[in-house]
Design an enzyme around this catalytic site. Structure first.
Site, PDB file in Angstrom:
ATOM      1  N   ASN A 468       0.842  -1.199   0.000  1.00  0.00           N
ATOM      2  CA  ASN A 468       0.000   0.000   0.000  1.00  0.00           C
ATOM      3  C   ASN A 468       0.870   1.238   0.000  1.00  0.00           C
ATOM      4  O   ASN A 468       2.042   1.205   0.372  1.00  0.00           O
ATOM      5  CB  ASN A 468      -0.924   0.022   1.221  1.00  0.00           C
ATOM      6  CG  ASN A 468      -0.182   0.262   2.520  1.00  0.00           C
ATOM      7  OD1 ASN A 468       0.341  -0.684   3.114  1.00  0.00           O
ATOM      8  ND2 ASN A 468      -0.137   1.500   2.981  1.00  0.00           N
ATOM      9  N   CYS A 469       0.275   2.368  -0.452  1.00  0.00           N
ATOM     10  CA  CYS A 469       0.912   3.667  -0.294  1.00  0.00           C
ATOM     11  C   CYS A 469       0.032   4.458   0.671  1.00  0.00           C
ATOM     12  O   CYS A 469      -0.587   3.875   1.547  1.00  0.00           O
ATOM     13  CB  CYS A 469       1.099   4.373  -1.635  1.00  0.00           C
ATOM     14  SG  CYS A 469      -0.435   4.814  -2.466  1.00  0.00           S
ATOM     15  N   ALA A 470      -0.036   5.766   0.532  1.00  0.00           N
ATOM     16  CA  ALA A 470      -0.771   6.570   1.513  1.00  0.00           C
ATOM     17  C   ALA A 470      -2.268   6.319   1.477  1.00  0.00           C
ATOM     18  O   ALA A 470      -2.941   6.346   2.509  1.00  0.00           O
ATOM     19  CB  ALA A 470      -0.498   8.055   1.275  1.00  0.00           C
ATOM     20  N   ARG A 472      -3.768   4.014  -1.257  1.00  0.00           N
ATOM     21  CA  ARG A 472      -4.145   2.940  -2.183  1.00  0.00           C
ATOM     22  C   ARG A 472      -3.621   1.581  -1.752  1.00  0.00           C
ATOM     23  O   ARG A 472      -2.484   1.454  -1.301  1.00  0.00           O
ATOM     24  CB  ARG A 472      -3.622   3.256  -3.591  1.00  0.00           C
ATOM     25  CG  ARG A 472      -4.397   4.332  -4.296  1.00  0.00           C
ATOM     26  CD  ARG A 472      -3.737   4.716  -5.606  1.00  0.00           C
ATOM     27  NE  ARG A 472      -2.648   5.668  -5.396  1.00  0.00           N
ATOM     28  CZ  ARG A 472      -1.857   6.112  -6.353  1.00  0.00           C
ATOM     29  NH1 ARG A 472      -2.017   5.684  -7.585  1.00  0.00           N
ATOM     30  NH2 ARG A 472      -0.906   6.970  -6.088  1.00  0.00           N
TER      31      ARG A 472
END
Length: 523
Positions: A468-470, A472
């Protein structure tokens, strides 16, 4: 290859999540330790100054140890198994690499064209990393070493050794192999990196000389790469490494805050390179214009619902600088709007630069306030007032352009859908819907959302890996044909999904770490 690049970009974002708080601490600490602002209260001999200086130096932890932080954090997103152990292996082998390199340079520095007796910093090409005097390879060096360790970990961690060598299994075996791998890697770095540093100095000069055009191109590319999850790779060397200034723009700007606060010159004349961090203006001023256009063009019966959807998204963009939720609501259904958005973002940033307004403006209002407005308002309030005027004009332009294009081309933005079955749900509506479907039983929203996402991705047997990113959830799948469309993910409470090859990005929002944890638990 694209999947790997996207995964790498998401992994790089992991340590960046720490920067917002660290930036706030540095901004506030600098404010209260600057005599030009606080007067005699901030005298170095005062207890007030000394107490705040303790806080300020603690805030520097993240920025002073950026290479080490990236080296340790990359395995969180890239290791295929036992991520925590891989982080430990990356730490010890990164330090081992620099001990090797430091010793080589101290003994044979002249062979490599390095004056190892020079002071660290400046144009010496040297730096102190974890108290080791070594080549300043910055974030790129850290990522390279960490990438090698991740490969070794994924390849050898599960190797079964004979029983009599059982104590060397797992991380110890990876460290053993990595120890000997780091020797030629350090030797190669000693030969090659000084030449790369010369090229980097030349590149810095080129970028600095491009002026407003360089700002426009940089910001446009930063926005345009968001759908591919590659924007982190573009801006990270500028913000956190040596692409334009030593140590990266964040660290460089924070170090210069006292000098900037005491000066009445224009911000651009003081730190012209800081124009490259202008990517946040579209977040603070552009996203409200987009949201207003969506609301204005929505069907009358859907306006209330659209407003409930847009308010938290817009506030998240303005305050936190996280724009994926609102941008991804129209990226899939109206890609031309996103191109226009990138063009407007680049133009607004360039106008700000030409007006002399530069600084740390890549995040939201909270970050901007802590690193710009609060510590610098005393002598630079006129420029920030001008920034507000230009920004609000930008908001109006975004609203007018988006409203015109939505109506002209009948884009099916939120509230304009022809399919009544396609619906955006607020959190409460989603919970009520799920409760009704289950006979009124209360549902754990994160667990339920994770289960629905996993179902939409084709079930756990279709999952290759999850990161995951911030905002998504990034998932690589085996069979993309059984993954549900974007409308399904919106209907279950997410903000949509993007498919690229066999990579799926489900836009969840700022709660994505918890949702990822639930998905991994289900897996």
């Amino acid at each position: 290859m694209m999947q790997k690049i996207q995964k790498f970009g998401g992994a790089m974002f992991t340590p960046v999540l720490l920067f917002a708080f660290a930036g706030i601490v540095i901004g506030v600490g600098t404010l209260f330790t600057t005599e030009a602002i606080m007067g005699d209260l901030a005298s170095p001999d005062s207890l007030f100054y000394q107490c705040w200086n303790v806080v300020l130096q603690g805030g520097w932890t993240v920025f002073n140890q950026l290479p080490l932080l990236f080296a340790v954090a990359l395995p969180i997103g890239m290791a295929k198994k036992q991520n925590a152990r891989c982080c430990m292996e990356a730490l010890v082998l990164y330090l081992t690499f620099h001990y090797f390199l430091s010793t080589m340079l101290s003994q044979w520095g002249s062979v490599f064209g390095v004056d190892f007796s020079a002071e660290v910093g400046g144009t010496s090409g040297l730096a102190m990393i974890a108290n080791i005097k070594t080549l300043d390879m910055g974030m790129l060096g850290a990522l390279a070493i960490s990438g090698i360790v991740i490969y070794l970990h994924n390849r050898f961690f599960d190797t079964e050794l004979p029983d009599w060598l059982g104590s060397f299994n797992g991380s110890t075996f990876v460290f053993m192999i990595g120890f000997f791998v780091m020797i030629p890697v350090a030797l190669l770095a000693a030969f090659i990196w000084p030449k790369i540093q010369l090229g980097m100095f030349a590149f810095q000069g080129f970028v600095k000389s491009t002026g407003a055009l360089g700002i426009w191109v940089f910001v446009f590319l930063e926005r345009a790469l968001i759908p591919f999850g590659l924007h982190h790779i573009l801006y990270s060397p500028f913000y956190y490494d040596n692409a334009v200034v030593p140590g990266g723009l964040y660290s460089y700007w924070a170090n210069k805050l006292p000098e900037i606060a005491a000066s009445t010159e224009s911000l651009r004349s003081l730190v012209p390179q800081a124009g490259f961090t202008a990517t946040g203006f579209s977040k603070v001023f552009g996203c409200p214009g987009i949201a207003l256009a969506f609301y204005k063009t929505a069907r009358p019966e859907k306006k209330k619902q659209v407003l409930a959807l847009l308010l938290p998204m817009t506030l998240t963009a303005i305050l936190c600088g996280v724009t994926e939720p609102i941008e991804f609501t129209f990226l899939f259904i109206a890609p031309p709007l996103f191109v226009v958005h990138a063009l407007l973002a680049a133009t607004l940033s360039t106008v700000m630069y030409l007006a002399g307004i530069v600084g740390i403006h890549s995040g939201g209002a909270i970050e901007m306030a802590s690193l710009n407005w609060i510590p610098l308002m005393a002598n630079h309030w006129k420029q920030y007032l001008l920034m507000l005027v230009i920004g609000l004009c930008g908001t109006l332009v975004w609203f007018l352009v988006f409203r015109f294009l939505i109506v002209k081309f009948n884009f099916k933005t939120p509230g304009r859908e022809d399919d009544e079955g396609v619906k955006f749900y607020s959190k409460q509506e989603y919970r009520d819907k799920q409760a009704a479907e289950k006979g009124g039983a209360a549902a754990n929203s994160k667990q339920e959302l994770a289960a629905k996402i996993l179902e939409g991705l084709g079930g756990k047997d279709n999952i290759v890996d999850v990161t995951n990113c911030a905002t998504r959830l990034r998932v690589n799948v085996k069979d993309i044909s059984i993954v549900q469309p974007d409308t399904y993910f919106k209907s279950i409470g997410a903000h949509g999904a993007m498919v690229k090859g066999k990579s799926v990005q489900v836009i969840v929002g700022l709660s994505v770490p918890k949702v990822r944890a639930q998905v991994e638990e289900l897996l």
